[in-house]
Design an enzyme around this catalytic site. Structure first.
Site, PDB file in Angstrom:
ATOM      1  N   ARG A  22       4.266   2.372  -7.666  1.00 31.50           N
ATOM      2  CA  ARG A  22       2.834   2.365  -7.964  1.00 31.50           C
ATOM      3  C   ARG A  22       1.989   2.678  -6.729  1.00 31.50           C
ATOM      4  O   ARG A  22       0.806   2.956  -6.840  1.00 31.50           O
ATOM      5  CB  ARG A  22       2.432   1.006  -8.540  1.00 31.50           C
ATOM      6  CG  ARG A  22       3.302   0.544  -9.700  1.00 31.50           C
ATOM      7  CD  ARG A  22       2.804  -0.732 -10.319  1.00 31.50           C
ATOM      8  NE  ARG A  22       1.657  -0.478 -11.174  1.00 31.50           N
ATOM      9  CZ  ARG A  22       1.038  -1.420 -11.895  1.00 31.50           C
ATOM     10  NH1 ARG A  22       1.448  -2.668 -11.821  1.00 31.50           N
ATOM     11  NH2 ARG A  22       0.020  -1.123 -12.657  1.00 31.50           N
ATOM     12  N   LYS A  34      -0.832 -22.199 -18.844  1.00 35.24           N
ATOM     13  CA  LYS A  34       0.519 -21.662 -18.791  1.00 35.24           C
ATOM     14  C   LYS A  34       1.516 -22.783 -19.054  1.00 35.24           C
ATOM     15  O   LYS A  34       1.424 -23.861 -18.477  1.00 35.24           O
ATOM     16  CB  LYS A  34       0.773 -21.028 -17.424  1.00 35.24           C
ATOM     17  CG  LYS A  34       1.971 -20.106 -17.374  1.00 35.24           C
ATOM     18  CD  LYS A  34       2.018 -19.349 -16.059  1.00 35.24           C
ATOM     19  CE  LYS A  34       3.173 -18.348 -16.058  1.00 35.24           C
ATOM     20  NZ  LYS A  34       3.238 -17.585 -14.795  1.00 35.24           N
ATOM     21  N   GLU A  53      -0.513  -3.235  -5.453  1.00 35.59           N
ATOM     22  CA  GLU A  53       0.470  -2.597  -4.582  1.00 35.59           C
ATOM     23  C   GLU A  53      -0.151  -1.511  -3.706  1.00 35.59           C
ATOM     24  O   GLU A  53       0.223  -1.365  -2.536  1.00 35.59           O
ATOM     25  CB  GLU A  53       1.600  -2.004  -5.425  1.00 35.59           C
ATOM     26  CG  GLU A  53       2.428  -3.025  -6.178  1.00 35.59           C
ATOM     27  CD  GLU A  53       1.872  -3.368  -7.548  1.00 35.59           C
ATOM     28  OE1 GLU A  53       2.532  -4.118  -8.278  1.00 35.59           O
ATOM     29  OE2 GLU A  53       0.763  -2.876  -7.878  1.00 35.59           O
TER      30      GLU A  53
END
Length: 627
Positions: A405, A291, A377
């Site tokens: 969600r 990253k 979630e």
């Protein structure tokens, strides 16, 4: 190897190869020898663009080589390329005809921060939430087979997104239907494996080659005629691969696993993708990337450089900043630590939003009571329910858009059982440049219809702290929804003092018009109150509604106006309208809130003005209604 840059360029860089690769078709005209230089140019152009506009940063830098290789090997857009989340899709946008428009990124009427089907034929699936790519790509692969079309389908998913159950549901289903698709796991050293080097790259080329596949399938045909022989051979192969590569899990699910390979090694990427492009059935390629690759500060701090704000011009005269208080998320973070110190039963839960929800201090002070469940979630909410069953006091810190969600878990696992769980709902309302996928436009509507829920909307920082205490002490499920950013810098009482449940407060007395405000629009409503000499009420509670106060306002005013940063349909204003209708109170009611459409990305102030929720818009709507 990629060039490492140390500064973000303030002038558009010279990029002769990138200038010739405006679309994937033009990219494929370049020689393989030119692609390494193209990667450097693309990375530099990305640095320049995001420096001008702000936006997601580190993930895109990490997939520059992978993006080039995918568009070089596959016939996009005929072959379908599905990106997960979208944080990593900026290089994809640059290479698919949108390079010049990148300077409008995240701005009003500009291009979106995430892939969007209406924006480009190369954006095959709109996205903003994570872990959807494999399911979407599987659906595309099944549809192509049904239509008799021989196109390829590729999903690119990050290792963080692979933590969500939805991704594994799709991984489990694809082999069952024998889908011809390729899943690429972009592992940026955040979770899975660091087994990268010459041996693993060599093995990847072997395992993805046509020769190996032909030998494997031929052996299967021969040995399958001998009882038990193929099963013995298959297990031997699995054990051999398991000692060398970390793909046993995916092989057990029915995927042909290849990797891990270096995601910044273009020759290996190209060779492996070409091999896997021609294989049938579900294929899984594991690539290791870094990253922030190619930009030294982002490599050193990938979390800090996940996204950046735009650079200010060098010669710009800085305007004095207005004094501002803490962000609403900071108020929550401080309250969580204070309440945890006062009550050892408190447990803090977040689905991978430690920094965004300001849980860093809590995680350091109370590590045994802090639970980051990753991008899961649904699990976060049911985990809280389980804790509550055993006498703990869980607090779930979650963004409004992400709570959508876990709606079934909120109802089935928490509310039906009337469990003692507090939901601290961040990013409520319009969130700005991230657009409709991240806006918290619906939470008041989907929360207030749940029996037993306590639902509160603070108007400032101190109200937030008191409401969090109120919800925490409430016996049952409670929710406090608050926006992104800072408030009016109200003085904060450090005590943990709750509010009286279901009671609003009149902030200004006026005549003719009463403004019933649910949330942070109170400051704008007070401006309108002064202009129109109107009464302004901070309603505080969406559920239970302060019905006595609504009745009082209806008795003493000609017009009631509800104001909320939530969709009008089913929101707090609807609660007021339902009460008036139920009680037979005939009083004109003007409901102001978000319209019945998706509000496109822009600065928050622009979005609020567009929706008529700034002072000018509220005043205009009232004057129009009064005639």
């Amino acid at each position: 190897m990629p060039t490492t840059f140390h500064e973000i360029p303030r002038q558009r860089p010279v990029t002769p190869l990138l200038d010739r690769a405006r679309t994937p078709a033009e990219l494929r005209r370049l020689s393989e020898a030119e692609l390494e230089t193209l990667a450097d140019e693309l990375r530099l152009d990305l640095l320049y663009t995001v420096g001008q506009t702000g936006g997601h940063f580190g993930a895109g830098l990490g997939v520059v080589e992978l993006t080039i290789a995918l568009h070089y090997v596959f016939d996009t857009p005929e072959d379908r390329l599905v990106w997960d989340v979208g944080h990593q899709a900026y290089p994809h946008k640059i290479l698919t005809g949108r390079r010049e428009r990148m300077l409008t990124l995240r701005q009003k009427d500009g291009i979106a921060a995430f892939p969007r089907r209406s924006e480009s034929e190369y954006d095959t699936f709109g996205v903003g939430h994570s872990s959807t790519s494999i399911s979407a790509a599987l659906g595309m692969a099944i549809a192509a087979r049904r239509q008799g079309v021989k196109r390829k389908t590729v999903a690119v998913i990050g290792d963080g997104a692979l933590t969500a159950g939805m991704a594994f549901e799709a991984l489990n289903h694809a082999p069952e239907v024998g889908a011809d698709m390729l899943v690429i796991l972009n592992d940026n050293d955040m979770s899975i494996s660091k087994n990268v080097g010459g041996l693993s790259n060599y093995l990847a080329k072997i395992l993805s080659s046509r020769t190996y596949t032909i030998m494997r399938e031929g052996s299967k045909k021969v040995l399958s005629r001998l009882p038990g022989a193929w099963e013995i051979a298959r297990k031997a192969e699995e054990h051999a691969k398991g000692m060398l590569v970390p793909g046993t899990l995916f092989e057990e699910l029915g995927w042909n696993y290849v990797g891990p390979i270096d995601g910044h090694d273009l020759p290996t990427l190209l060779a492996t993708l070409r091999n896997m492009r021609d294989l049938e059935g579900p294929q899984f390629l594991h690539v290791i990337t870094k990253k922030g690759k190619g930009f030294a500060p982002a490599e050193a701090d990938p979390i800090g450089y996940h996204a950046i704000t735009k650079l200010e011009p060098i010669n710009a005269t800085a305007e004095p900043k207005k004094p501002s208080g803490p962000r609403y998320s900071n108020v929550f973070g401080q309250w969580l630590c204070d309440m945890a110190a006062a009550d050892p039963r408190l447990m803090g839960i977040t689905p991978a939003m430690k920094e965004g929800s300001d849980l860093v201090a809590f995680s350091e002070r109370f590590p045994d009571r802090y639970f980051d469940v990753a991008i899961a979630e649904q699990h976060a909410v049911t985990l809280a329910a389980g804790m509550a069953c055993e006498g703990a006091k869980p607090v779930v810190a979650i963004y409004s858009t992400f709570l959508q969600r876990a709606y079934d878990q909120l109802i089935h696992d928490v509310a039906v059982q009337h469990l003692d769980v507090l939901f601290a709902i961040d990013r409520a309302g319009l969130v700005g440049e991230d657009g409709p996928t991240h806006a918290g436009s619906f939470d008041l509507s989907y929360l207030r219809c749940i029996p037993g829920m306590l639902v509160m909307t603070p108007s400032d920082e101190n109200e937030l702290r008191r409401m969090l205490t109120t919800g925490y002490l409430y016996d049952g499920p409670a929710a406090v929804r608050y926006p992104r950013g800072t408030g009016p810098n109200a003085p904060i009482d450090p005590a943990l003092v709750p509010l009286e449940i279901g009671k609003g407060v009149v902030r200004r007395r006026g005549r003719q018009v009463a403004l019933l405000v649910f949330g942070v629009q109170l400051a704008e409503a007070l401006k309108v109150g002064e202009t129109l000499d109107a009464t302004v009420v901070d309603m505080r509670f969406v559920k239970p509604l302060d019905e006595a106060l609504v009745r009082e306002m209806a008795d003493g005013h000609e017009l009631l106006v509800t104001i909320e940063e939530n969709v009008v349909m089913g929101g707090a204003g609807s609660a007021v309208g339902e009460f008036l209708a139920r009680e037979g109170i005939l009083k004109p009611l003007l409901q102001l809130g978000l319209p019945d459409r998706y509000v496109e990305h822009a600065k928050p102030s622009q979005m609020l003005a567009e929706c008529g929720l700034d002072a000018a818009g509220i005043e205009t709507a009232i004057r129009t209604r009064l005639g």
